[in-house]
Enzyme design. Structure first.
Site, PDB file in Angstrom:
ATOM      1  CB  CYS A   5      -3.985 -40.261  40.931  1.00 17.55           C
ATOM      2  SG  CYS A   5      -3.167 -41.568  41.831  1.00 17.55           S
ATOM      3  CD  GLU A  50      -1.389 -42.037  38.418  1.00 14.33           C
ATOM      4  OE1 GLU A  50      -2.247 -41.262  37.933  1.00 14.33           O
ATOM      5  OE2 GLU A  50      -1.154 -42.144  39.629  1.00 14.33           O
TER       6      GLU A  50
HETATM    7  P1  NDP Z   1       1.923 -30.784  38.312  1.00 14.01           P
HETATM    8  O1  NDP Z   1       1.604 -31.819  37.321  1.00 14.01           O
HETATM    9  O2  NDP Z   1       2.350 -29.450  37.797  1.00 14.01           O
HETATM   10  O3  NDP Z   1       3.060 -31.292  39.325  1.00 14.01           O
HETATM   11  C1  NDP Z   1       3.539 -32.613  39.392  1.00 14.01           C
HETATM   12  C2  NDP Z   1       5.068 -32.617  39.360  1.00 14.01           C
HETATM   13  O4  NDP Z   1       5.516 -32.088  38.109  1.00 14.01           O
HETATM   14  C3  NDP Z   1       5.704 -31.737  40.434  1.00 14.01           C
HETATM   15  O5  NDP Z   1       6.901 -32.335  40.872  1.00 14.01           O
HETATM   16  C4  NDP Z   1       5.993 -30.455  39.663  1.00 14.01           C
HETATM   17  O6  NDP Z   1       7.005 -29.687  40.273  1.00 14.01           O
HETATM   18  C5  NDP Z   1       6.456 -31.016  38.343  1.00 14.01           C
HETATM   19  N1  NDP Z   1       6.386 -30.086  37.225  1.00 14.01           N
HETATM   20  C6  NDP Z   1       5.658 -28.949  37.104  1.00 14.01           C
HETATM   21  N2  NDP Z   1       5.888 -28.362  35.906  1.00 14.01           N
HETATM   22  C7  NDP Z   1       6.783 -29.139  35.246  1.00 14.01           C
HETATM   23  C8  NDP Z   1       7.407 -29.076  33.962  1.00 14.01           C
HETATM   24  N3  NDP Z   1       7.153 -28.078  33.113  1.00 14.01           N
HETATM   25  N4  NDP Z   1       8.257 -30.054  33.620  1.00 14.01           N
HETATM   26  C9  NDP Z   1       8.523 -31.085  34.450  1.00 14.01           C
HETATM   27  N5  NDP Z   1       7.976 -31.188  35.689  1.00 14.01           N
HETATM   28  C10 NDP Z   1       7.103 -30.234  36.085  1.00 14.01           C
HETATM   29  O7  NDP Z   1       0.660 -30.635  39.236  1.00 14.01           O
HETATM   30  P2  NDP Z   1       0.238 -29.418  40.191  1.00 14.01           P
HETATM   31  O8  NDP Z   1       0.968 -29.564  41.466  1.00 14.01           O
HETATM   32  O9  NDP Z   1       0.393 -28.098  39.481  1.00 14.01           O
HETATM   33  O10 NDP Z   1      -1.303 -29.731  40.406  1.00 14.01           O
HETATM   34  C11 NDP Z   1      -2.221 -29.369  39.386  1.00 14.01           C
HETATM   35  C12 NDP Z   1      -3.235 -30.484  39.174  1.00 14.01           C
HETATM   36  O11 NDP Z   1      -2.592 -31.659  38.679  1.00 14.01           O
HETATM   37  C13 NDP Z   1      -3.939 -30.955  40.419  1.00 14.01           C
HETATM   38  O12 NDP Z   1      -4.994 -30.138  40.778  1.00 14.01           O
HETATM   39  C14 NDP Z   1      -4.389 -32.326  40.002  1.00 14.01           C
HETATM   40  O13 NDP Z   1      -5.561 -32.242  39.231  1.00 14.01           O
HETATM   41  C15 NDP Z   1      -3.250 -32.810  39.156  1.00 14.01           C
HETATM   42  N6  NDP Z   1      -2.329 -33.672  39.929  1.00 14.01           N
HETATM   43  C16 NDP Z   1      -2.492 -35.007  39.832  1.00 14.01           C
HETATM   44  C17 NDP Z   1      -1.698 -35.846  40.586  1.00 14.01           C
HETATM   45  C18 NDP Z   1      -1.855 -37.321  40.521  1.00 14.01           C
HETATM   46  O14 NDP Z   1      -1.517 -38.016  41.470  1.00 14.01           O
HETATM   47  N7  NDP Z   1      -2.315 -37.859  39.416  1.00 14.01           N
HETATM   48  C19 NDP Z   1      -0.695 -35.324  41.518  1.00 14.01           C
HETATM   49  C20 NDP Z   1      -0.574 -33.887  41.521  1.00 14.01           C
HETATM   50  C21 NDP Z   1      -1.391 -33.113  40.750  1.00 14.01           C
HETATM   51  P3  NDP Z   1       6.643 -28.491  41.323  1.00 14.01           P
HETATM   52  O15 NDP Z   1       5.330 -28.836  41.917  1.00 14.01           O
HETATM   53  O16 NDP Z   1       7.752 -28.537  42.291  1.00 14.01           O
HETATM   54  O17 NDP Z   1       6.605 -27.237  40.532  1.00 14.01           O
END
Ligand code: NDP
Length: 485
Positions: A287, A253
């Site tokens: 989202c 998602e």
């Molecule tokens: P991420 O996609 O990086 O974070 C989402 C989750 O993935 C967090 O738990 C994060 O951990 C984890 N994660 C990060 N890197 C990895 C990896 N290499 N392998 C596995 N898991 C990983 O989003 P961001 O927080 O960096 O936000 C960036 C952008 O993503 C936002 O501006 C938005 O556009 C989008 N986003 C969309 C969401 C949605 O609901 N669809 C939710 C959040 C973000 P941790 O944060 O602890 O490093």
């Protein structure tokens, strides 16, 4: 259980116990409204993720052998405890994410409802029988994957966490959950509450840890049988690449750029109120945020005037003081959002409201952005194509239904869309042709919408969560053919 008001130490939840990370690493969790440290959370390393996966593997067979009704009763017990601790959980969620307390309370209500919905569905999720030649027949069993991994983001830790965890538990999987380090408090607390409610040790493990370390290790772990990920597009691609290496199913998602098509025959009072909320909810970090409006040319200016007025009236403040809108999650997210606004201005857009950072009284260290309304936006601009994930609404003009549809479908995403018109034929024609997983007619969002299948098309991801469809997502179908001689 006490409210988090001062710095608290939060542990991992592995195999039925709270414990620090093996290497002793901890990370500060910041209050996005002030920048102050709220808590210190244990930061799982790969060895802790290994422990959690091993605990889940050990616990899963017995959990899956319980009757569906017994598993359902466990889920109801968690729901009851969530309800009993609703105030604590909402307060924690509001502090941790910055969202207004009323929204955090709604998130906690939805959390309890997830456990109740799937608790009630557990003993009603059946296989099928198929007649074959003569007296022979075939039947299907819906079998759990085994251990499911859940990587969840910081915007709705409880809601998004439970959206994937609870149906997975219902069908007999054991779970390893990695919350985002920006907001790990409520979901870690939920792990403890689930134990208190009697969930067997190891069935639900919660391992906060950085994405690049704990998240990547979980995504690439050979002991995981299914992975669900909610977050950004780039990370989703990494997670899916890891799943491909293991030939393992994933649910992704990945957010959206959800359009609202507003026509001249729409109820503008209602559209203005609902679309303002669709943007400012959780400071635009949703989202399914309604982040693009495609307005019929003849109604564009009036709609912009109304929205601008509504945006200027939005109150900003600390989530626990229950303003209309709180801060964004971090300094990095604020800077990212402001970068999109600056880029839009440089590309020739106008600002009808907001357009800058904000500093509510007494909150100089917080990460606030004014609700921002961008006009004169061209469909191919970055701000109209990419997920900003902040309180920024772009308004585009369209001449007729076809051009509105082309603009609406003209991004890589397809999560949610809405149509605003009093013409039911037009609404239904557009609903069928909009590229989105959910379409709302003269409304937006479903207040949790637990029973409604949810998920994206195109780069918003794939797989369906919520509703009875989620149970299929977390099972594999086995067909048994019975040849009656
Ligand atoms: P991420 O996609 O990086 O974070 C989402 C989750 O993935 C967090 O738990 C994060 O951990 C984890 N994660 C990060 N890197 C990895 C990896 N290499 N392998 C596995 N898991 C990983 O989003 P961001 O927080 O960096 O936000 C960036 C952008 O993503 C936002 O501006 C938005 O556009 C989008 N986003 C969309 C969401 C949605 O609901 N669809 C939710 C959040 C973000 P941790 O944060 O602890 O490093």
């Amino acid at each position: 259980m006490t409210l988090i008001q001062t710095v608290d130490i939060v542990d991992l939840v592995i195999d039925g116990a709270a414990r620090p990370a093996r290497g002793g690493a901890r990370a500060a969790v910041l209050d996005p409204a002030t920048g102050a440290t709220l808590a210190e959370v244990a930061a799982a390393g790969p060895e802790d993720v290994d422990d959690a996966v091993a605990a889940a593997r050990a616990a899963q067979p017995a959990w899956s052998r319980l009757s569906p009704r017994q598993r359902g009763q466990h889920l109801f017990a968690v729901a009851a405890l969530v309800r009993r601790h609703a105030d604590d959980l909402a307060h924690t969620e509001s502090l941790d994410t910055g969202k207004p307390l009323a929204q955090a309370r709604a998130d906690v209500e939805v959390t309890a409802e997830y456990f109740e919905f799937y608790g009630g569905y557990a003993d009603k999720f059946y296989g099928e029988t198929m007649p074959l030649a003569g007296d022979s027949f075939a039947l299907t069993f819906r079998e759990p994957h085994g251990v499911t991994g859940h990587i969840i983001p910081w915007n709705y830790p409880l809601q998004i966490g439970c959206r994937t965890i609870v149906p997975s538990l219902m069908v007999g999987n054991a779970c390893v959950v990695k919350p985002a380090m920006e907001a790990p408090l409520s979901i870690t607390r939920l792990g403890l509450l689930a134990l208190e409610a009697g969930l067997p040790p190891g069935v639900l493990n919660v391992v906060p840890g950085s994405g690049s370390l704990a998240g990547a290790h979980l995504a690439d772990h050979p002991g995981i049988d299914h992975l669900s990920f909610t977050g950004g597009l780039e990370t989703g691609v990494l997670v899916m690449s890891a799943a491909a290496r293991h030939v393992r199913p994933v649910t992704l998602e990945l957010g959206g750029k959800s359009p609202s098509l507003v026509f001249a025959d729409a109820d503008l009072d209602r559209a203005t109120a609902v679309l303002t909320k669709a943007l400012i909810q959780n400071a635009g970090q949703t989202c399914s945020a309604g982040s693009r409006i495609v307005a019929e040319r003849s109604v564009h200016d009036e709609l912009v005037d109304r929205l601008a007025k509504a945006f200027e009236e939005v109150t900003l403040g600390r989530g626990v003081d229950d303003p209309d809108m709180g801060p964004v999650i971090s300094a990095a997210q604020r800077d990212r959002v402001l970068g999109y606004i600056d880029g839009a201005l440089a590309a020739g857009c106008g600002v009808a409201a907001g357009g800058s950072a904000a500093e509510p009284a007494g909150l100089a260290g917080g990460y606030f952005v004014r609700p921002t309304l961008l006009v004169d936006v061209a469909p191919d601009m970055a701000v109209a194509q990419e997920e900003v994930f902040g309180p920024v609404l772009t308004v585009l003009r369209a001449d007729d239904d076809e051009s509105a549809l082309a603009i609406a479908n003209g991004t890589p995403f397809g999560l949610v869309a809405s149509v605003w018109t009093s013409d039911l034929d037009r609404a239904m024609h557009l609903a069928r042709r909009l590229e989105a997983g959910q379409v709302y007619l003269n409304s937006y969002g479903a207040a949790g919408g637990i029973g409604l299948p949810f998920g994206g098309v195109k780069k918003s991801g794939f797989g369906r969560e919520k509703g009875v469809e989620a149970a299929s997502e977390y099972t594999q179908t086995k067909t048994v053919v019975v040849n009656v001689g």
